[in-house]
Design an enzyme around this catalytic site. Structure first.
Site, mmCIF file in Angstrom:
data_model
loop_
_atom_site.group_PDB
_atom_site.id
_atom_site.type_symbol
_atom_site.label_atom_id
_atom_site.label_comp_id
_atom_site.label_asym_id
_atom_site.label_seq_id
_atom_site.Cartn_x
_atom_site.Cartn_y
_atom_site.Cartn_z
ATOM 1 N N CYS A 79 4.483 -1.419 15.433
ATOM 2 C CA CYS A 79 5.640 -0.637 15.855
ATOM 3 C C CYS A 79 6.525 -1.485 16.761
ATOM 4 O O CYS A 79 6.052 -2.164 17.663
ATOM 5 C CB CYS A 79 5.166 0.639 16.538
ATOM 6 S SG CYS A 79 5.750 0.923 18.190
ATOM 7 N N GLU A 80 7.826 -1.464 16.472
ATOM 8 C CA GLU A 80 8.724 -2.343 17.216
ATOM 9 C C GLU A 80 9.033 -1.831 18.617
ATOM 10 O O GLU A 80 9.564 -2.564 19.433
ATOM 11 C CB GLU A 80 10.008 -2.593 16.427
ATOM 12 C CG GLU A 80 10.941 -1.411 16.309
ATOM 13 C CD GLU A 80 12.197 -1.763 15.516
ATOM 14 O OE1 GLU A 80 12.193 -2.747 14.786
ATOM 15 O OE2 GLU A 80 13.192 -1.021 15.665
ATOM 16 N N HIS A 81 8.701 -0.577 18.897
ATOM 17 C CA HIS A 81 8.976 -0.058 20.228
ATOM 18 C C HIS A 81 7.898 -0.448 21.229
ATOM 19 O O HIS A 81 8.172 -0.610 22.406
ATOM 20 C CB HIS A 81 9.087 1.478 20.202
ATOM 21 C CG HIS A 81 10.282 1.960 19.437
ATOM 22 N ND1 HIS A 81 10.293 3.133 18.727
ATOM 23 C CD2 HIS A 81 11.488 1.381 19.246
ATOM 24 C CE1 HIS A 81 11.476 3.272 18.151
ATOM 25 N NE2 HIS A 81 12.215 2.229 18.440
ATOM 26 N N HIS A 82 6.658 -0.556 20.759
ATOM 27 C CA HIS A 82 5.552 -0.824 21.683
ATOM 28 C C HIS A 82 4.728 -2.054 21.316
ATOM 29 O O HIS A 82 3.805 -2.413 22.020
ATOM 30 C CB HIS A 82 4.619 0.396 21.745
ATOM 31 C CG HIS A 82 5.313 1.656 22.147
ATOM 32 N ND1 HIS A 82 5.827 2.554 21.232
ATOM 33 C CD2 HIS A 82 5.604 2.159 23.376
ATOM 34 C CE1 HIS A 82 6.400 3.561 21.880
ATOM 35 N NE2 HIS A 82 6.281 3.346 23.172
ATOM 36 N N GLN A 120 8.113 3.164 10.886
ATOM 37 C CA GLN A 120 7.570 3.705 9.631
ATOM 38 C C GLN A 120 8.685 4.167 8.686
ATOM 39 O O GLN A 120 8.619 3.973 7.473
ATOM 40 C CB GLN A 120 6.613 4.867 9.945
ATOM 41 C CG GLN A 120 5.927 5.393 8.687
ATOM 42 C CD GLN A 120 4.904 6.466 8.987
ATOM 43 O OE1 GLN A 120 4.358 6.523 10.078
ATOM 44 N NE2 GLN A 120 4.645 7.326 8.011
ATOM 45 N N HIS A 148 -0.217 6.035 14.491
ATOM 46 C CA HIS A 148 0.436 5.083 15.398
ATOM 47 C C HIS A 148 -0.371 4.981 16.689
ATOM 48 O O HIS A 148 -0.544 5.984 17.393
ATOM 49 C CB HIS A 148 1.857 5.547 15.724
ATOM 50 C CG HIS A 148 2.782 5.510 14.542
ATOM 51 N ND1 HIS A 148 3.895 4.704 14.498
ATOM 52 C CD2 HIS A 148 2.735 6.159 13.348
ATOM 53 C CE1 HIS A 148 4.508 4.868 13.330
ATOM 54 N NE2 HIS A 148 3.831 5.748 12.614
ATOM 55 N N CYS A 150 0.521 3.764 19.374
ATOM 56 C CA CYS A 150 1.349 4.087 20.554
ATOM 57 C C CYS A 150 1.372 5.585 20.813
ATOM 58 O O CYS A 150 1.722 6.029 21.902
ATOM 59 C CB CYS A 150 2.762 3.526 20.413
ATOM 60 S SG CYS A 150 3.685 4.154 19.013
HETATM 61 ZN ZN LIG Z 1 5.505 2.888 19.087
#
Ligand SMILES: [Zn+2]
Length: 190
Positions: A79-82, A120, A148, A150
């Site tokens: 995941c690119e956010h976390h 995703q 996920h 995260c």
């Molecule tokens: Zn994430």
């Protein structure tokens, strides 16, 4: 197009992170960790700047117009956010027009897009769009279910929650009967 991952910089950065979280990067258990992560990133981010087109071969099959489904393709992405993993299964259905490919190549397409920093939703769309462009099929449907980390190990901490996304193109979009047939086949268990 190939690209190389700068493992030296990753090693330095990981060492900095280890220090920043209050660890001793020189203790025995951690001494090799920056190197390991550099090597691991080479593998799990190997899809960055890679074009799935370079790894699949399309065949002309004038008479093949039946639905093809590759179900339960396992994938792992980040995941690119976390920068934490999300992973699960992709189901790819298409109805060829004139072009087909080997079934294993469908997994290859998913893999190339998964081995990047991803969302995703975007992963789902990219696989569908790629197939629409390259295969020029009658339609494509991509369904992805994933967990996920995260969500599971931090934040709302809902372990085991499956996130479902779908991208529907062509005849799967315009004809509910075709779409339902694909969904049934994806759900079907022996
Ligand atoms: Zn994430």
């Amino acid at each position: 197009m190939s690209h190389t991952i700068d493992t030296n910089t990753i090693e330095k950065a990981v060492k900095m992170i280890l220090t920043a979280i209050g660890e001793d990067p020189d203790r025995e258990g951690l001494i090799e960790t920056p190197k390991r992560i550099g090597k691991m990133y080479q593998e799990i981010f190997s899809g960055i700047n890679k074009d799935p087109k370079d790894h699949i071969k399309l065949f002309f099959a004038e008479n093949h117009q039946e639905m093809v489904i590759a179900r339960d393709i396992p994938f792992y992405s980040m995941c690119e956010h976390h920068m934490l993993p999300f992973f699960g299964h992709a189901h790819v259905a298409y109805i060829p027009n004139k072009k087909i490919t080997g079934i294993s190549k469908l997994a290859r397409i998913v893999d190339t897009y998964a081995k990047r920093l991803q969302l995703q939703e975007r992963l789902t769309t990219q696989v569908a769009e790629f197939m629409m462009t390259e295969f020029e099929p009658q339609g494509v449907m991509v369904v992805i279910s994933a967990e996920h980390l995260c969500m599971s190990m931090r934040g709302v901490q809902k372990a085991g929650t499956q996130i479902l996304t779908s991208a529907v193109r062509g005849v799967f979009d315009t004809d509910p009967k075709t779409r339902n047939e694909a969904l049934e086949l994806i759900r079907m268990r022996p």
